[in-house]
Scaffold this motif. Structure first.
Motif, PDB file in Angstrom:
ATOM      1  N   GLY A  64       9.805  -0.886  48.664  1.00  0.00           N
ATOM      2  CA  GLY A  64       8.497  -0.274  48.422  1.00  0.00           C
ATOM      3  C   GLY A  64       7.807  -0.904  47.229  1.00  0.00           C
ATOM      4  O   GLY A  64       8.451  -1.329  46.275  1.00  0.00           O
ATOM      5  N   VAL A  65       6.497  -0.987  47.282  1.00  0.00           N
ATOM      6  CA  VAL A  65       5.701  -1.591  46.216  1.00  0.00           C
ATOM      7  C   VAL A  65       4.962  -0.488  45.469  1.00  0.00           C
ATOM      8  O   VAL A  65       4.264   0.326  46.079  1.00  0.00           O
ATOM      9  CB  VAL A  65       4.694  -2.605  46.795  1.00  0.00           C
ATOM     10  N   ARG A  66       5.100  -0.476  44.153  1.00  0.00           N
ATOM     11  CA  ARG A  66       4.424   0.536  43.340  1.00  0.00           C
ATOM     12  C   ARG A  66       3.496  -0.068  42.292  1.00  0.00           C
ATOM     13  O   ARG A  66       2.386   0.402  42.091  1.00  0.00           O
ATOM     14  CB  ARG A  66       5.455   1.435  42.643  1.00  0.00           C
ATOM     15  N   THR A  67       3.950  -1.105  41.603  1.00  0.00           N
ATOM     16  CA  THR A  67       3.184  -1.616  40.466  1.00  0.00           C
ATOM     17  C   THR A  67       2.568  -2.990  40.707  1.00  0.00           C
ATOM     18  O   THR A  67       1.685  -3.390  39.964  1.00  0.00           O
ATOM     19  CB  THR A  67       4.080  -1.711  39.218  1.00  0.00           C
ATOM     20  N   ARG A  68       3.055  -3.734  41.693  1.00  0.00           N
ATOM     21  CA  ARG A  68       2.617  -5.115  41.941  1.00  0.00           C
ATOM     22  C   ARG A  68       2.762  -5.963  40.677  1.00  0.00           C
ATOM     23  O   ARG A  68       1.896  -6.772  40.354  1.00  0.00           O
ATOM     24  CB  ARG A  68       1.172  -5.144  42.453  1.00  0.00           C
ATOM     25  N   THR A  69       3.880  -5.752  39.979  1.00  0.00           N
ATOM     26  CA  THR A  69       4.155  -6.528  38.770  1.00  0.00           C
ATOM     27  C   THR A  69       5.567  -7.083  38.821  1.00  0.00           C
ATOM     28  O   THR A  69       6.448  -6.540  39.495  1.00  0.00           O
ATOM     29  CB  THR A  69       4.004  -5.675  37.498  1.00  0.00           C
ATOM     30  N   PHE A  70       5.781  -8.178  38.064  1.00  0.00           N
ATOM     31  CA  PHE A  70       7.104  -8.812  38.025  1.00  0.00           C
ATOM     32  C   PHE A  70       7.340  -9.418  36.654  1.00  0.00           C
ATOM     33  O   PHE A  70       6.409  -9.651  35.884  1.00  0.00           O
ATOM     34  CB  PHE A  70       7.217  -9.891  39.104  1.00  0.00           C
ATOM     35  N   VAL A  71       8.615  -9.687  36.382  1.00  0.00           N
ATOM     36  CA  VAL A  71       9.027 -10.474  35.223  1.00  0.00           C
ATOM     37  C   VAL A  71       9.939 -11.569  35.748  1.00  0.00           C
ATOM     38  O   VAL A  71      10.930 -11.289  36.437  1.00  0.00           O
ATOM     39  CB  VAL A  71       9.754  -9.623  34.165  1.00  0.00           C
ATOM     40  N   GLU A  72       9.603 -12.814  35.435  1.00  0.00           N
ATOM     41  CA  GLU A  72      10.355 -13.978  35.906  1.00  0.00           C
ATOM     42  C   GLU A  72      10.860 -14.744  34.690  1.00  0.00           C
ATOM     43  O   GLU A  72      10.071 -15.351  33.946  1.00  0.00           O
ATOM     44  CB  GLU A  72       9.450 -14.875  36.757  1.00  0.00           C
ATOM     45  N   ILE A  73      12.186 -14.721  34.468  1.00  0.00           N
ATOM     46  CA  ILE A  73      12.811 -15.435  33.358  1.00  0.00           C
ATOM     47  C   ILE A  73      13.417 -16.716  33.910  1.00  0.00           C
ATOM     48  O   ILE A  73      14.316 -16.672  34.746  1.00  0.00           O
ATOM     49  CB  ILE A  73      13.904 -14.587  32.686  1.00  0.00           C
ATOM     50  N   GLY A  74      12.924 -17.863  33.432  1.00  0.00           N
ATOM     51  CA  GLY A  74      13.342 -19.146  33.982  1.00  0.00           C
ATOM     52  C   GLY A  74      12.450 -19.534  35.144  1.00  0.00           C
ATOM     53  O   GLY A  74      12.933 -19.883  36.216  1.00  0.00           O
ATOM     54  N   SER A  75      11.158 -19.502  34.926  1.00  0.00           N
ATOM     55  CA  SER A  75      10.199 -19.678  36.016  1.00  0.00           C
ATOM     56  C   SER A  75      10.054 -21.125  36.458  1.00  0.00           C
ATOM     57  O   SER A  75       9.620 -21.388  37.585  1.00  0.00           O
ATOM     58  CB  SER A  75       8.829 -19.151  35.588  1.00  0.00           C
ATOM     59  N   GLY A  76      10.380 -22.069  35.570  1.00  0.00           N
ATOM     60  CA  GLY A  76      10.126 -23.463  35.902  1.00  0.00           C
ATOM     61  C   GLY A  76       8.629 -23.726  36.035  1.00  0.00           C
ATOM     62  O   GLY A  76       7.793 -22.873  35.753  1.00  0.00           O
ATOM     63  N   GLY A  77       8.303 -24.899  36.508  1.00  0.00           N
ATOM     64  CA  GLY A  77       6.903 -25.243  36.680  1.00  0.00           C
ATOM     65  C   GLY A  77       6.260 -24.654  37.907  1.00  0.00           C
ATOM     66  O   GLY A  77       5.034 -24.551  37.984  1.00  0.00           O
ATOM     67  N   SER A  78       7.080 -24.227  38.858  1.00  0.00           N
ATOM     68  CA  SER A  78       6.554 -23.714  40.135  1.00  0.00           C
ATOM     69  C   SER A  78       6.251 -22.222  40.113  1.00  0.00           C
ATOM     70  O   SER A  78       5.513 -21.714  40.955  1.00  0.00           O
ATOM     71  CB  SER A  78       7.565 -23.987  41.258  1.00  0.00           C
ATOM     72  N   GLY A  79       6.850 -21.498  39.168  1.00  0.00           N
ATOM     73  CA  GLY A  79       6.709 -20.049  39.151  1.00  0.00           C
ATOM     74  C   GLY A  79       7.949 -19.327  39.625  1.00  0.00           C
ATOM     75  O   GLY A  79       7.993 -18.099  39.629  1.00  0.00           O
TER      76      GLY A  79
END
Length: 210
Positions: A64-79
């Motif tokens: 389920g989607v509630r906030t439409r937010t994320f945290v990405e640690i180690g995203s690299g250049g691509s995301g």
């Protein structure tokens, strides 16, 4: 040059074959496939390195989607794992990478999405909570992805600034499927074997449950 051209051509052909296969699965496979085959059947590649995009979206749909937010640690250049969410779905999120070049690439790629914050930092158990809070992503988020090939276990152990509905964590299969094993919080030694990094799947499951 000819050999490199042939390799590149085959790489593109393989990508095309995988994309066609994903369309065929979506069109013709029946519903009601038992787990985990149902999850695997949803795989496709849009922004991911392989076919993780489809699996990630299936997990998010199930949670389920509630906030439409994320945290990405180690995203690299691509995301990283969240690239499809940032590029194609307009989600907001925090992307962190230690590489200045990767951060510059990610900022360029994602400049059209004002909800994305890209930060250059070496994430440690001591600063991970401050990074999340200081950039406005504390509390409930829909996705947390950690891919640093190092202290994933200890970052998860320290993190209390946010709580994610879906976790994406890279584990070290060399440690085996059953033992809870991780490298020390200080990181791997300089003379480590190439197989000595990160944490086992059992260790990450343990800290995620905690």
């Amino acid at each position: 040059m000819l050999f490199r051209s042939q390799k590149a051509d085959e790489r593109y052909r393989q990508t095309f074959r995988l994309q066609i296969a994903s369309l065929v699965r979506a069109q013709y496979l029946p519903t009601g496939i038992p787990a985990p085959l149902a999850l695997n059947a949803r795989r496709f590649r849009l922004r991911s390195q392989h076919e993780e995009d489809g699996i990630l979206l299936a997990l998010i749909e199930a949670a389920g989607v509630r906030t439409r937010t994320f945290v990405e640690i180690g995203s690299g250049g691509s995301g990283g794992s969240a690239a499809v969410l940032a590029h194609d779905m307009g989600w907001s999120g925090l992307m962190v990478d230690a590489s200045a070049r990767a951060v510059s690439m990610a900022r360029h790629e994602l400049h059209t999405n004002p909800g994305i914050t890209v930060v250059q930092a070496m994430v440690t158990p001591d600063n991970i909570n401050a990074l999340v809070r200081d950039h406005g992503f504390a509390g409930e988020i829909d996705l947390l992805s950690i891919d640093v090939d190092s202290v994933e276990y200890w970052l998860m152990h320290a993190l209390d600034a946010c709580r994610a509905r879906v976790l994406v964590l890279e584990y070290n299969a060399y440690f085996g499927p059953t033992r809870a094993v991780t490298i020390p919080a200080s990181g791997p030694p300089a003379n480590r074997p190439v197989e000595y990094f990160g944490a086992s799947l059992a260790a990450l499951e343990q800290v995620a449950r905690e």
